[in-house]
Scaffold this motif. Sequence first.
Motif, short mmCIF file in Angstrom:
data_model
loop_
_atom_site.label_atom_id
_atom_site.label_comp_id
_atom_site.label_asym_id
_atom_site.label_seq_id
_atom_site.Cartn_x
_atom_site.Cartn_y
_atom_site.Cartn_z
N LEU A 69 -8.21 1.73 0.34
CA LEU A 69 -8.37 2.08 -0.82
C LEU A 69 -8.42 3.92 -0.94
O LEU A 69 -7.59 4.29 -2.06
CB LEU A 69 -9.82 1.89 -1.30
CG LEU A 69 -10.13 2.25 -2.74
CD1 LEU A 69 -9.25 1.70 -3.84
CD2 LEU A 69 -11.76 1.71 -3.18
N SER A 70 -9.02 4.32 -0.10
CA SER A 70 -8.93 5.74 -0.11
C SER A 70 -7.42 6.23 0.32
O SER A 70 -7.11 7.47 -0.59
CB SER A 70 -9.85 6.45 0.95
OG SER A 70 -9.21 6.11 2.31
N LYS A 71 -6.74 5.67 1.02
CA LYS A 71 -5.29 5.80 1.29
C LYS A 71 -4.61 5.87 -0.12
O LYS A 71 -3.63 6.51 -0.49
CB LYS A 71 -4.52 5.07 2.01
CG LYS A 71 -4.81 5.62 3.61
CD LYS A 71 -3.98 4.41 4.60
CE LYS A 71 -4.59 4.89 5.98
NZ LYS A 71 -3.95 3.78 7.05
N ILE A 72 -4.70 4.53 -0.62
CA ILE A 72 -4.10 4.36 -2.36
C ILE A 72 -4.44 5.43 -3.25
O ILE A 72 -3.60 6.12 -4.00
CB ILE A 72 -4.77 3.03 -2.86
CG1 ILE A 72 -4.16 1.88 -1.98
CG2 ILE A 72 -3.88 2.96 -4.20
CD1 ILE A 72 -4.68 0.33 -2.35
N GLU A 73 -5.80 5.96 -3.24
CA GLU A 73 -6.17 6.98 -4.00
C GLU A 73 -5.55 8.52 -3.81
O GLU A 73 -5.11 9.09 -4.75
CB GLU A 73 -7.68 7.23 -4.09
CG GLU A 73 -8.38 5.78 -4.68
CD GLU A 73 -9.96 6.03 -4.60
OE1 GLU A 73 -10.40 6.81 -3.85
OE2 GLU A 73 -10.47 5.26 -5.20
N LEU A 74 -5.29 8.66 -2.45
CA LEU A 74 -4.46 9.86 -2.06
C LEU A 74 -3.16 9.72 -2.14
O LEU A 74 -2.19 10.85 -1.90
CB LEU A 74 -4.92 10.27 -0.65
CG LEU A 74 -6.37 10.45 -0.61
CD1 LEU A 74 -6.62 10.59 1.10
CD2 LEU A 74 -6.71 11.69 -1.17
N GLY A 75 -2.46 8.58 -2.46
CA GLY A 75 -1.01 8.42 -2.46
C GLY A 75 -0.36 8.16 -1.12
O GLY A 75 0.79 8.56 -0.83
N HIS A 76 -1.13 7.91 -0.23
CA HIS A 76 -0.68 7.73 1.18
C HIS A 76 -0.51 6.53 1.75
O HIS A 76 -0.25 6.12 2.78
CB HIS A 76 -1.68 8.54 2.28
CG HIS A 76 -1.74 9.97 2.11
ND1 HIS A 76 -2.77 10.65 2.24
CD2 HIS A 76 -0.78 10.90 1.37
CE1 HIS A 76 -2.58 11.98 1.99
NE2 HIS A 76 -1.46 12.11 1.41
N PHE A 77 -0.71 5.41 0.98
CA PHE A 77 -0.57 3.94 1.25
C PHE A 77 0.82 3.53 1.41
O PHE A 77 1.63 3.82 0.36
CB PHE A 77 -1.41 3.06 0.42
CG PHE A 77 -1.51 1.63 0.94
CD1 PHE A 77 -2.31 1.39 1.76
CD2 PHE A 77 -0.58 0.73 0.20
CE1 PHE A 77 -2.68 0.07 2.17
CE2 PHE A 77 -0.78 -0.46 0.69
CZ PHE A 77 -1.59 -0.80 1.56
N LYS A 78 1.25 3.00 2.73
CA LYS A 78 2.58 2.51 2.80
C LYS A 78 2.59 1.18 3.39
O LYS A 78 1.76 0.80 4.12
CB LYS A 78 3.29 3.32 3.66
CG LYS A 78 3.68 4.74 3.23
CD LYS A 78 4.30 5.47 4.24
CE LYS A 78 4.70 6.91 3.46
NZ LYS A 78 4.88 7.97 4.36
N LEU A 79 3.35 0.27 2.64
CA LEU A 79 3.43 -1.05 3.26
C LEU A 79 4.33 -1.11 4.65
O LEU A 79 5.33 -0.41 4.58
CB LEU A 79 4.03 -2.18 2.48
CG LEU A 79 3.25 -2.18 0.96
CD1 LEU A 79 3.90 -3.15 0.22
CD2 LEU A 79 2.03 -2.81 1.36
N ASN A 80 4.01 -1.87 5.45
CA ASN A 80 4.94 -2.18 6.54
C ASN A 80 5.88 -3.27 6.57
O ASN A 80 5.18 -4.43 6.97
CB ASN A 80 3.97 -2.34 8.03
CG ASN A 80 4.62 -2.14 9.17
OD1 ASN A 80 5.82 -1.81 9.34
ND2 ASN A 80 4.18 -2.62 10.15
N PHE A 81 7.08 -3.15 6.15
CA PHE A 81 7.74 -4.35 5.88
C PHE A 81 8.43 -4.81 7.40
O PHE A 81 8.93 -4.12 8.11
CB PHE A 81 8.92 -3.94 4.96
CG PHE A 81 8.30 -4.18 3.41
CD1 PHE A 81 8.26 -5.41 2.81
CD2 PHE A 81 8.06 -2.91 3.09
CE1 PHE A 81 8.04 -5.32 1.64
CE2 PHE A 81 7.56 -2.66 1.62
CZ PHE A 81 7.54 -3.95 0.94
#
Length: 142
Positions: free
Chosen positions: A51-63
């Motif tokens: 959630l904190s990564k999403i809020e900071l715009g740092h969240f990435k999916l690992n395809f």
Amino acid sequence: EIRTPMNGVIGGIDLIMNSPGNLSSDQKNILEIVKSSSEALLVIVNDLLDLSKIELGHFKLNFQDFNLRDVVDTAVDILGNQILQKGLDVIAFVDPKVPHMLKGDPIRIRQILLNLIGNAIKFTDFGQIVVSVTLSTSSPTS
């Protein structure tokens, strides 16, 4: 790293459970509960970090390529002790039309399944929980 101590606890529990000493049935049950609770807490910690990564715009999916049936089975297995403790049955069904191998983020999908199944356990007093995966649409790019 906040996850390191939780992984240490889970690893320590595994070592004790697999040690050559004789554990009583009650001790084994207590360790299973502690392990299950530790794993559940680790899921919550991971959710908060995501959630904190999403809020900071740092969240990435690992395809990557993965077997959805394995992910479903693993999620059910992780929560198996909680399911048994409540006296519930679980049915995990993946429709044969769903491809065996998919491309996506298996860790995030498992996280979602753990949240959904965990809520089902929490709010189901008796009977069964059904985890059902079906194919809604299929195209070359999806």
